[in-house]
Write a protein that holds these residues in place. Structure first.
Motif, short mmCIF file in Angstrom:
data_model
loop_
_atom_site.label_atom_id
_atom_site.label_comp_id
_atom_site.label_asym_id
_atom_site.label_seq_id
_atom_site.Cartn_x
_atom_site.Cartn_y
_atom_site.Cartn_z
N MET A 1 0.85 -1.19 0.00
CA MET A 1 0.00 0.00 0.00
C MET A 1 0.88 1.23 0.00
SD MET A 1 -2.75 1.01 2.88
CE MET A 1 -3.46 -0.61 2.73
N LYS A 2 0.81 2.00 -1.06
CA LYS A 2 1.62 3.21 -1.18
C LYS A 2 1.05 4.30 -0.27
CE LYS A 2 3.89 1.33 -4.66
NZ LYS A 2 5.20 0.79 -4.47
N GLN B 1 -0.86 -7.84 4.62
CA GLN B 1 0.58 -7.61 4.39
C GLN B 1 0.84 -6.13 4.10
OE1 GLN B 1 2.53 -10.32 5.00
NE2 GLN B 1 0.52 -11.21 5.43
N GLU B 2 -0.05 -5.51 3.34
CA GLU B 2 0.12 -4.09 3.00
C GLU B 2 0.08 -3.21 4.25
OE1 GLU B 2 -2.87 -3.27 0.06
OE2 GLU B 2 -1.97 -4.61 -1.41
N GLU C 1 3.18 -0.98 6.60
CA GLU C 1 3.05 0.39 7.10
C GLU C 1 3.44 0.48 8.58
OE1 GLU C 1 2.40 3.05 5.30
OE2 GLU C 1 2.06 1.91 3.46
N GLY C 2 3.65 -0.68 9.22
CA GLY C 2 4.09 -0.70 10.61
C GLY C 2 3.02 -0.35 11.62
N VAL C 3 1.76 -0.59 11.27
CA VAL C 3 0.67 -0.17 12.15
C VAL C 3 -0.10 -1.33 12.81
CG1 VAL C 3 0.33 2.06 11.01
CG2 VAL C 3 -0.91 0.05 10.17
#
Length: 417
Positions: free
Chosen positions: A1-2, A95-96, A100-102
């Motif tokens: 996810m950009k 995974q996306e 993002e580390g959330v």
């Protein structure tokens, strides 16, 4: 996810930011899109279980069958630094979000519940990010079902189709008898659901995997994909003119009420039949879509946990994950939802013939190597590729686009970054 993709969608949902509330102690705020009759009943059961454990349930329901609206709302909350405790996300999207580390680590609940030994590999692998559990699986849906009103079939003098020639023969007879042959909602995800089911039925599981999972260019543009679109184009002729924009559950209601004969839809449709007091084998029939009896496209619903600072909220996340995987919830949720439990140890006694067939077919398909993730339901490809493919299929369904043009556009969509 950009990240820039996330930011773009925030502007459309600015109003949500002001209403985002901090989660209080012993409270879980759950963002989901289970809003139809059967789905709402299922969520109510989870709320009941959580409140019995002393955890307050804060419902954040966002209507929209395929979850696009919920995804946009979730992005807005995360960007604002106020994520919900948990959210309904699945497949590659897990995974996306992990990238993002959330997402929060819930290994403690998984270890205590022995999830690794309990869950089929295809399920447990989907729930992990970099080897750690970040989501709890709720159920398994079979997507490649055909739902049928037996009374309409009888009045039309048609039989349950197992092949595409039989399907078109039945559709002709249903239409001539004055009914709508195929109940459909003309929304991108619904169009894609029919498309992937046709691809599976026309080409088989190996073709499906190469085209819609591995995104092989030669397969995407080959003669079998052309035949898939030819078949899809023929199906268009049996859908009524009011289909564009119709919600899936309203299309299911057309079959329930005897206005239409058949619907291509995952087994969440069964939750609507059940909520309406209908019995499988008597009031409605479930059959694998033509040509797909030996294959199984799956959609696994899951609840992912987001990083929250409050220690009580962190504990509540583990409580929620444990509740989702409990035999009690797995049974009652799936009885209401139309799906089957992710736990193979749940007794079958309360499940109907459609659910038992789904359980048996999933096990057989898993053994035969014909168990495939649903592209249309976020299990097979990235959200960017899925969206691009939706656009192609939707354009084909609602224009005079040729099959040859469609396969070229689909191959291009598969390269979306």
């Amino acid at each position: 996810m950009k990240l820039n993709q996330i930011i773009k969608s925030v502007f459309a949902t600015t109003a949500l930011l002001s209403s985002a509330a901090a989660v209080h102690a012993a409270e879980v705020e759950v963002l989901h899109y289970w809003t139809s009759g059967g789905e709402a009943k299922s969520v109510a059961e989870l709320k009941k279980i959580m409140e019995a454990k002393g955890v307050t349930w804060k419902d954040f329901a966002v209507a929209g069958g395929a979850g696009e609206n919920a995804t946009t709302a979730l992005k807005a909350r995360v960007i604002a630094g106020s994520p919900p405790t948990a959210a309904q996300i699945k497949g590659p999207s897990i995974q996306e979000w992990g990238q993002e580390g959330v997402l929060a680590n819930i290994d403690a609940a998984a270890t205590a519940g022995k999830w690794d030994s309990l869950l089929p590999k295809v399920v447990s692998n989907t729930m992990k990010y970099q080897g750690h559990y970040v989501a709890a699986p709720v159920n398994v849906h079979r997507v490649n079902w055909l739902w049928i009103n037996p009374e309409v079939l009888k009045k039309a003098g048609a039989k349950v189709p197992t092949t595409w020639p039989e399907f078109f023969d039945a559709a002709d007879k249903i239409q001539k008898a004055g009914f709508i042959a195929v109940a459909q909602g003309g929304q991108p995800w619904q169009d894609a659901t029919v498309f992937e089911t046709v691809a599976l039925g026309v080409g088989g599981a190996d073709f499906y995997n190469k085209a819609l999972v591995k995104l092989d260019p030669a397969t995407l543009t080959g003669p079998t994909m052309v035949k898939t679109f030819d078949t899809l184009g023929k199906i268009k002729g049996y859908i009524d003119k009011d289909a564009p924009g119709r919600d899936w559950n309203l299309a299911t209601a057309m079959v329930i009420n005897g206005k239409a004969g058949m619907q291509f839809m995952g087994d969440w449709a069964k939750g609507e039949f059940t909520a309406a007091g209908k019995q499988p084998g008597k009031d409605f029939l479930c059959a694998p879509a033509p040509g797909t009896a030996k294959s199984y496209t799956y959609n696994i619903d899951s609840i992912a946990m987001f990083k929250v600072k409050n220690p009580d909220s962190q504990k509540a996340q583990l409580t929620l994950a444990t509740a989702i995987m409990s035999p009690e919830f797995q049974e009652v949720f799936n009885l209401n939802k139309g799906s089957i439990p992710v736990r193979p140890d749940i007794p079958r006694t309360k499940f109907d013939s459609c659910a038992i067939e789904s359980m048996d077919d999933m096990a057989a398909s898993s053994k035969a190597g014909t168990l495939e993730p649903s592209m249309a339901h976020g299990m097979a490809v990235s959200s960017a590729v899925q969206g691009a493919m939706f656009d192609v299929v939707s354009k084909f369904m609602h224009s005079n686009m040729t099959s040859q043009a469609a396969v070229q556009a689909l191959a291009k969509a598969a390269k979306t970054q």
